[in-house]
Write a protein that holds these residues in place. Structure first.
Motif, short mmCIF file in Angstrom:
data_model
loop_
_atom_site.label_atom_id
_atom_site.label_comp_id
_atom_site.label_asym_id
_atom_site.label_seq_id
_atom_site.Cartn_x
_atom_site.Cartn_y
_atom_site.Cartn_z
N LEU A 313 17.53 -5.00 7.05
CA LEU A 313 17.51 -6.45 7.20
C LEU A 313 16.36 -7.09 6.45
N VAL A 314 15.18 -6.50 6.57
CA VAL A 314 14.01 -7.07 5.88
C VAL A 314 14.20 -6.99 4.37
N ASP A 315 14.67 -5.86 3.88
CA ASP A 315 14.89 -5.71 2.43
C ASP A 315 15.96 -6.68 1.94
N ALA A 316 17.02 -6.84 2.71
CA ALA A 316 18.11 -7.74 2.30
C ALA A 316 17.64 -9.19 2.29
N GLY A 317 16.71 -9.52 3.18
CA GLY A 317 16.20 -10.88 3.24
C GLY A 317 15.32 -11.25 2.06
N ALA A 318 14.74 -10.25 1.42
CA ALA A 318 13.92 -10.48 0.23
C ALA A 318 12.88 -11.58 0.45
N GLY A 319 12.15 -11.46 1.56
CA GLY A 319 11.11 -12.44 1.86
C GLY A 319 11.59 -13.66 2.61
N GLN A 320 12.87 -13.69 2.97
CA GLN A 320 13.44 -14.84 3.68
C GLN A 320 13.96 -14.49 5.07
N ALA A 321 13.59 -13.30 5.60
CA ALA A 321 14.08 -12.90 6.92
C ALA A 321 13.05 -12.01 7.61
N GLY A 322 12.79 -12.32 8.87
CA GLY A 322 12.00 -11.44 9.72
C GLY A 322 12.93 -10.65 10.61
N ALA A 323 12.56 -9.41 10.94
CA ALA A 323 13.40 -8.58 11.81
C ALA A 323 12.53 -7.63 12.60
N ARG A 324 12.99 -7.32 13.80
CA ARG A 324 12.27 -6.37 14.66
C ARG A 324 13.22 -5.89 15.75
N PRO A 339 16.81 -18.43 7.43
CA PRO A 339 17.61 -19.62 7.16
C PRO A 339 19.10 -19.29 7.23
N THR A 340 19.88 -20.23 7.68
CA THR A 340 21.32 -20.00 7.85
C THR A 340 21.98 -19.50 6.57
N VAL A 341 21.53 -20.01 5.41
CA VAL A 341 22.15 -19.61 4.14
C VAL A 341 21.89 -18.14 3.80
N VAL A 342 20.86 -17.54 4.45
CA VAL A 342 20.51 -16.15 4.17
C VAL A 342 21.28 -15.18 5.07
N ILE A 343 21.77 -15.67 6.20
CA ILE A 343 22.41 -14.80 7.19
C ILE A 343 23.56 -13.98 6.60
N PRO A 344 24.45 -14.56 5.78
CA PRO A 344 25.55 -13.74 5.24
C PRO A 344 25.08 -12.54 4.43
N GLN A 345 23.98 -12.66 3.67
CA GLN A 345 23.53 -11.50 2.89
C GLN A 345 22.93 -10.44 3.80
N LEU A 346 22.36 -10.84 4.93
CA LEU A 346 21.87 -9.85 5.89
C LEU A 346 23.05 -9.09 6.49
N MET A 347 24.09 -9.82 6.87
CA MET A 347 25.26 -9.19 7.46
C MET A 347 25.94 -8.26 6.47
#
Length: 374
Positions: A313-324, A339-347
């Motif tokens: 998740l962190v790698d997919a977010g590329a600086g735009q997602a926190g995960a734990r 951000p909502t626009v980033v959620i699809p790439q995390l999924m």
């Protein structure tokens, strides 16, 4: 719910109540140490449809357990049955309400929910808080939301046998829409922390189920109490991080690491609340990543699959997602904020990589911060 109730009891319910599950954004194993937590109630619930009758009997049916049915005499002593699961939560809630002087009244109750069990999303607290609402609806009695949370916690501690803190029940009772709650678990004060409108919560069930009562959860609590006792305190909340660091060579290594997680996690939780309120995504990401590392290295409650999921998740977010990891540990869920626009790439990254790398099947849950039961 009305149709399910009618199918079981032969008539329509009078009303339906619900209580939400929760996801903890940060602040793990700090609640029973009198510390800070930052959970949000989520739009997944335990529902109870109910109708009164004029005796002192409860007749309950549970949809999620193959319509298993139990009867409870409100005036009888409630006894724990180790061979049962959900009925122990009912009996525990009844016992604690009666201890506090609530009269209660008989009725028929049909219970169903969509909070994933064993996922770290507080299906048990959701059940307890929903039961309190339902039982007091039957009897026409009222309760303060914080008192309701304390009764739910007491049922889990005293009857079910899990020494959980207050967070799960309190957020289920008092959650607010579109906001997390910063909870001070020492005095039970709460402060709503609004989430930016264009941010979203993604919960990913790792596919690794866990059970708090049967896990190391109670053992971790004992270890924290031992560390607090070294400083002559009942709770780690009364210990300063500087005190702990100065005593590193005097404490045994395990107690030191457990306490270091709790004290640094309290600091991270306060930082996270300010970052969330300010829309400071880099600040939030930093403490979420540090929180996971602390749970992995100092508290030892993650698993290899969970660690892999967080990295994806962190790698997919590329600086735009926190995960734990979120929840008591040893499996369950990971929470991500982005951000909502980033959620699809995390999924998409989870779908593409996680099962291939771990053999575990993930479940993706997009969640909204929601109102509590009271």
């Amino acid at each position: 719910m009305s149709e399910l109730f009618a199918a079981s009891f032969g008539f329509a319910p009078v009303t339906t109540v619900k209580a939400p599950g929760r996801v903890n954004l940060i602040g793990e194993h700090t609640d029973y140490n009198g510390g800070f937590v930052l959970p949000a109630a989520i739009n997944y619930y335990t529902y109870i449809a109910l109708a009164p009758h004029d005796d002192r009997q409860l007749h309950l049916v549970a949809y999620n357990f193959d319509n298993e049915s139990i009867r409870i005499d409100l005036d009888a002593e409630q006894r724990h049955n180790p061979d049962e699961s959900w009925p122990n939560y009912v009996r525990g809630v009844v016992q604690e309400l009666r201890k506090k002087g609530f009269v209660l009244a008989g009725g028929d109750l049909y219970i169903a929910g969509n909070v994933p069990a064993g996922a770290g999303l507080s299906s048990s607290a959701s059940l307890e808080v929903a039961l309190i609402r339902a039982l007091l609806s039957l009897s026409g009695e009222t309760i303060d939301p914080t008192q309701a949370a304390l009764i739910g916690q007491a049922a889990e501690n005293n009857f079910v046998g899990c020494n959980c803190g207050i967070m799960d029940q309190l957020i289920s009772a008092r959650g607010q829409e579109n906001a997390a709650l910063l909870i001070d678990c020492q005095d039970l004060s709460v402060r709503p922390v609004s989430m930016p409108a264009d941010w979203e919560i993604l919960i990913v069930h790792s596919g690794v189920k866990r059970g708090l009562v049967d896990s190391e959860y109670n053992h971790r609590r004992q270890q924290c109490e031992t560390a607090a006792g070294f400083f002559g305190q009942r709770s780690l909340r009364a210990v300063e991080l500087s005190q702990l660091l100065a005593a590193e060579n005097q404490l045994d290594e395990l107690s030191f690491r457990r306490a270091r997680h709790v004290l640094t996690e309290n600091q991270r939780t306060l930082i996270a609340a300010e970052a969330l309120a300010a829309g400071d995504l880099p600040g939030l990401i930093k403490v979420m990543v540090e929180s996971h590392e602390s749970m992995r290295d100092d508290f030892n409650i993650t698993t290899p699959a969970i660690d892999t999921l967080v990295k994806i998740l962190v790698d997919a977010g590329a600086g735009q997602a926190g995960a734990r990891m979120t929840g008591g540990g040893f499996g369950g869920c990971v929470v991500a904020v982005a951000p909502t626009v980033v959620i699809p790439q995390l999924m998409a990254a989870v779908d593409a990589d996680y099962q291939a790398r771990t053999g575990c099947v993930p479940t993706l849950i997009r969640a909204k911060a929601s109102a509590g039961a009271f």
